[in-house]
Write an enzyme that holds these catalytic residues in place. Structure first.
Site, PDB file in Angstrom:
ATOM      1  N   CYS A 140       0.841  -1.201   0.000  1.00 18.60           N
ATOM      2  CA  CYS A 140       0.000   0.000   0.000  1.00 18.60           C
ATOM      3  C   CYS A 140       0.881   1.257   0.000  1.00 18.60           C
ATOM      4  O   CYS A 140       1.544   1.561   0.992  1.00 18.60           O
ATOM      5  CB  CYS A 140      -0.907  -0.041   1.235  1.00 18.60           C
ATOM      6  SG  CYS A 140      -1.744   1.501   1.600  1.00 18.60           S
ATOM      7  N   CYS A 143       0.200   3.756   2.765  1.00 23.31           N
ATOM      8  CA  CYS A 143       0.681   3.209   4.045  1.00 23.31           C
ATOM      9  C   CYS A 143       2.184   3.422   4.200  1.00 23.31           C
ATOM     10  O   CYS A 143       2.661   3.837   5.259  1.00 23.31           O
ATOM     11  CB  CYS A 143       0.390   1.710   4.139  1.00 23.31           C
ATOM     12  SG  CYS A 143      -1.342   1.264   4.103  1.00 23.31           S
TER      13      CYS A 143
END
Length: 145
Positions: free
Chosen positions: A67, A70
């Site tokens: 991600c 993230c």
């Protein structure tokens, strides 16, 4: 459960901590660095429940390596964790490695940040934030206590 095992965020060695000593700011047996404060700790099925139910507020970042938001948010989370030493513990849960926890906490998008105190969820937010906005949100969440 009388003890939890956690990985040192500094040297990555495993440490066993008696549950009744969680509030005593335990140090790593190998490198002597603080185990639970100042840097995010790895959240696992074995340690998360105990940490969430402790007397110190817990901030959890549910994330994954694939991600991009993230990964971009990770340095912000780590910076803020050092700013909040003694006020809250910071935990990172890799939703790929800890799929049971992702299901348990009904994680639908990442990053998802949750704040707990004594087992009660105080707040949740989805998405990465700049440091100033994350700090403001976190202060508001901790004040709900």
């Amino acid at each position: 459960m009388s003890a939890i095992t956690t990985r040192c965020p500094h040297c990555k060695s495993l440490n066993r901590i008696p549950v009744n000593r969680l509030n005593e700011a335990p140090n790593c047996g190998k490198c002597q660095s603080k185990l639970l404060d100042g840097k995010p700790v790895e959240g696992t099925e074995e340690n998360l429940s105990v940490l969430i139910n402790s007397d110190i507020p817990v901030v959890i970042d549910f994330w994954a390596t694939w991600c991009n938001p993230c990964v971009g948010f990770a340095p912000v989370f780590e910076d803020v964790s050092s700013d909040f030493t003694g006020k809250a513990r910071f935990i990172k849960v890799d939703t790929e490695a800890q799929q049971q926890l992702a299901t348990q906490f009904q994680i639908r998008s990442i990053p998802t940040i949750m704040v707990f105190h004594k087992g009660n969820r105080l707040d949740v937010i989805n998405g990465a934030l700049p440091k100033s906005q994350f700090t403001r949100w976190l202060n508001d969440a901790l004040n709900k206590n």
